[in-house]
Design a protein around this motif. Structure first.
Motif, PDB file in Angstrom:
ATOM      1  N   ASP A 223       0.797  -1.224   0.000  1.00 41.94           N
ATOM      2  CA  ASP A 223       0.000   0.000   0.000  1.00 41.94           C
ATOM      3  C   ASP A 223       0.831   1.276   0.000  1.00 41.94           C
ATOM      4  O   ASP A 223       0.279   2.375   0.033  1.00 41.94           O
ATOM      5  CB  ASP A 223      -0.954   0.011   1.198  1.00 41.94           C
ATOM      6  CG  ASP A 223      -0.228  -0.106   2.531  1.00 41.94           C
ATOM      7  OD1 ASP A 223       1.022  -0.042   2.562  1.00 41.94           O
ATOM      8  OD2 ASP A 223      -0.917  -0.265   3.566  1.00 41.94           O
ATOM      9  N   THR A 224       2.158   1.155  -0.019  1.00 46.49           N
ATOM     10  CA  THR A 224       3.032   2.329   0.020  1.00 46.49           C
ATOM     11  C   THR A 224       4.022   2.255  -1.130  1.00 46.49           C
ATOM     12  O   THR A 224       4.739   1.262  -1.274  1.00 46.49           O
ATOM     13  CB  THR A 224       3.800   2.413   1.351  1.00 46.49           C
ATOM     14  OG1 THR A 224       2.873   2.351   2.440  1.00 46.49           O
ATOM     15  CG2 THR A 224       4.596   3.712   1.440  1.00 46.49           C
ATOM     16  N   LEU A 225       4.039   3.304  -1.951  1.00 44.36           N
ATOM     17  CA  LEU A 225       4.944   3.387  -3.098  1.00 44.36           C
ATOM     18  C   LEU A 225       5.982   4.470  -2.821  1.00 44.36           C
ATOM     19  O   LEU A 225       5.625   5.606  -2.513  1.00 44.36           O
ATOM     20  CB  LEU A 225       4.152   3.722  -4.366  1.00 44.36           C
ATOM     21  CG  LEU A 225       4.953   4.068  -5.624  1.00 44.36           C
ATOM     22  CD1 LEU A 225       5.826   2.894  -6.062  1.00 44.36           C
ATOM     23  CD2 LEU A 225       4.012   4.494  -6.745  1.00 44.36           C
ATOM     24  N   GLN A 258      -5.006   0.064  -9.966  1.00 45.29           N
ATOM     25  CA  GLN A 258      -4.121   0.613  -8.940  1.00 45.29           C
ATOM     26  C   GLN A 258      -4.709   1.857  -8.267  1.00 45.29           C
ATOM     27  O   GLN A 258      -4.137   2.365  -7.309  1.00 45.29           O
ATOM     28  CB  GLN A 258      -2.761   0.962  -9.554  1.00 45.29           C
ATOM     29  CG  GLN A 258      -2.056  -0.212 -10.210  1.00 45.29           C
ATOM     30  CD  GLN A 258      -1.919  -1.398  -9.267  1.00 45.29           C
ATOM     31  OE1 GLN A 258      -1.518  -1.241  -8.124  1.00 45.29           O
ATOM     32  NE2 GLN A 258      -2.280  -2.590  -9.752  1.00 45.29           N
ATOM     33  N   TRP A 262      -2.624   3.145  -3.095  1.00 42.50           N
ATOM     34  CA  TRP A 262      -1.267   3.494  -2.707  1.00 42.50           C
ATOM     35  C   TRP A 262      -1.168   4.837  -1.992  1.00 42.50           C
ATOM     36  O   TRP A 262      -1.888   5.778  -2.309  1.00 42.50           O
ATOM     37  CB  TRP A 262      -0.367   3.559  -3.949  1.00 42.50           C
ATOM     38  CG  TRP A 262      -0.295   2.277  -4.710  1.00 42.50           C
ATOM     39  CD1 TRP A 262      -1.095   1.891  -5.758  1.00 42.50           C
ATOM     40  CD2 TRP A 262       0.599   1.189  -4.471  1.00 42.50           C
ATOM     41  NE1 TRP A 262      -0.741   0.649  -6.195  1.00 42.50           N
ATOM     42  CE2 TRP A 262       0.301   0.189  -5.422  1.00 42.50           C
ATOM     43  CE3 TRP A 262       1.636   0.978  -3.565  1.00 42.50           C
ATOM     44  CZ2 TRP A 262       0.995  -1.016  -5.482  1.00 42.50           C
ATOM     45  CZ3 TRP A 262       2.332  -0.223  -3.626  1.00 42.50           C
ATOM     46  CH2 TRP A 262       2.004  -1.203  -4.574  1.00 42.50           C
ATOM     47  N   VAL A 279       8.139  -0.772  -2.947  1.00 42.11           N
ATOM     48  CA  VAL A 279       6.763  -0.910  -2.492  1.00 42.11           C
ATOM     49  C   VAL A 279       6.788  -1.579  -1.125  1.00 42.11           C
ATOM     50  O   VAL A 279       7.630  -2.438  -0.853  1.00 42.11           O
ATOM     51  CB  VAL A 279       5.880  -1.707  -3.482  1.00 42.11           C
ATOM     52  CG1 VAL A 279       5.846  -1.025  -4.834  1.00 42.11           C
ATOM     53  CG2 VAL A 279       6.347  -3.146  -3.612  1.00 42.11           C
TER      54      VAL A 279
END
Length: 347
Positions: A223-225, A258, A262, A279
């Motif tokens: 969930d984190t880019l 997507q 994110w 990621v």
């Protein structure tokens, strides 16, 4: 909050420096309060904890296997858990000092002088910048086993002894002995928006399918880019791909898989010479104790007069530890048509 060891300079000690002390203390406390409230990458990418030891050790343990069937009246099969990896994160000492020379004090007729008002603020901001920069550089350099930060050697290995990002991460249980997993990849990840969208999908799938020490799929959601700060085209593409409901650049009414998945982090200090991304699953980071930052001694400040120079000084001291208790919470991918050391091709 930082700690302040504040020795009052009464007229009995040195009236020349006494008039500087209270304004400086007020500036330092005010700036510390402001910096404490500001969100940073530590709040998003790291688990920040207190420590009262010289170092902190993170220990892993395998899960129980699934329940087994049994015949009526028979006892249950015995099961047990195994200790997996452990990781010790040592704390690092940092210190800094600033001075007001006796000559400067003599010539400052009122208050601290115009050039002194920002000096205490910069002193405090240097502490908070040190924390953020250490955290950022630890992630940036985590394809290596260690790196040097402000003269300190920082360990960047996970519990299996390999760098955080590596394609040969091992298992610690006998059941999975000899098998490997990868969280480091290379390939065409960003030639266009469609390719970048697919890259995110593939990486999210790979992270979700990473296995625990018993070989069971863990099922965490990426969930984190995280992207470099000096790749404007990549940043634009990332925002378009994760911020639009429909597939970016498509002539059709395609759903963007997507969209809304994110949190984008443009990582300051990460200046890459090619497109790269990380990621992360914030849930896995928390549950597996992945990116760890320990406050052993938060900013501690004391002040005094150097008897040899007659200069008035403020001294700051802190200890902090950083490291990786696990590696299954993050993946990294590099845009490259040729092989990258210790990385697998992104299928």
């Amino acid at each position: 909050m930082p700690n302040f060891s504040y020795s009052v300079m009464s007229g009995k000690n040195d009236p020349m420096f006494g008039k500087f002390e209270h304004p400086i203390k007020a500036l330092i406390e005010n700036e510390s309060n402001l910096c404490e409230k500001n969100k940073s990458i530590l709040d998003v990418l790291f688990n920040v904890e207190k420590s009262n030891r010289y170092a902190e050790t993170i220990m892993g343990e395998s899960d129980f296997d699934t329940f087994m069937a049994k015949e009526e009246g028979q006892g249950a099969e015995n099961d047990s858990v195994e200790k997996t990896y452990d990781k010790t994160i040592s704390h690092i000492e940092f210190a800094k000092e600033f001075t007001i020379t006796r000559k400067m004090a003599d010539d400052a007729k009122f208050g601290m002088g115009a050039n002194m008002k920002n000096k205490p603020k910069k002193f405090v901001r240097a502490y908070y910048k040190t924390r953020v920069k250490l955290a950022a550089q630890a992630l940036i350099n985590a394809t290596k086993a260690s790196f040097v930060f402000n003269k300190a050697t920082v360990d960047l290995t996970a519990g299996d002894g390999l760098p955080l990002f590596h394609n040969k991460h091992t298992y610690s249980t006998e059941k999975m002995k000899g098998k490997h997993q990868s969280n480091y990849f290379y390939g065409d990840i960003s030639s266009d928006a469609t390719k970048f969208q697919r890259t995110l999908s593939v990486l999210a799938n790979k992270l979700r399918n990473l296995k625990d020490e018993n070989g069971e799929i863990m099922g965490y959601t990426a969930d984190t880019l995280i992207i470099p700060c000096n790749r404007p085209d990549l940043e634009t593409m990332a925002k378009a791909v994760i911020g639009t409901e429909r597939t970016a650049g498509s002539d059709f009414n395609d759903i963007n898989t997507q969209y809304g998945n994110w949190t984008l982090v443009v990582l300051d200090y990460w200046e890459a010479d090619k497109d790269e991304i990380m990621v992360m699953s914030s849930e896995a980071n928390e549950n597996l104790l992945g990116n760890m930052f320990f406050n052993r001694v938060k900013l501690d400040i004391t002040n005094g007069i150097d008897p040899h120079t007659r200069n008035f000084f403020w001294n700051g001291y802190c200890r902090m530890g950083i490291g990786f208790g696990a590696w299954k919470h993050m993946l990294r991918a590099v845009n490259s048509s040729s092989a990258v050391t210790n990385a697998d091709a992104l299928a």
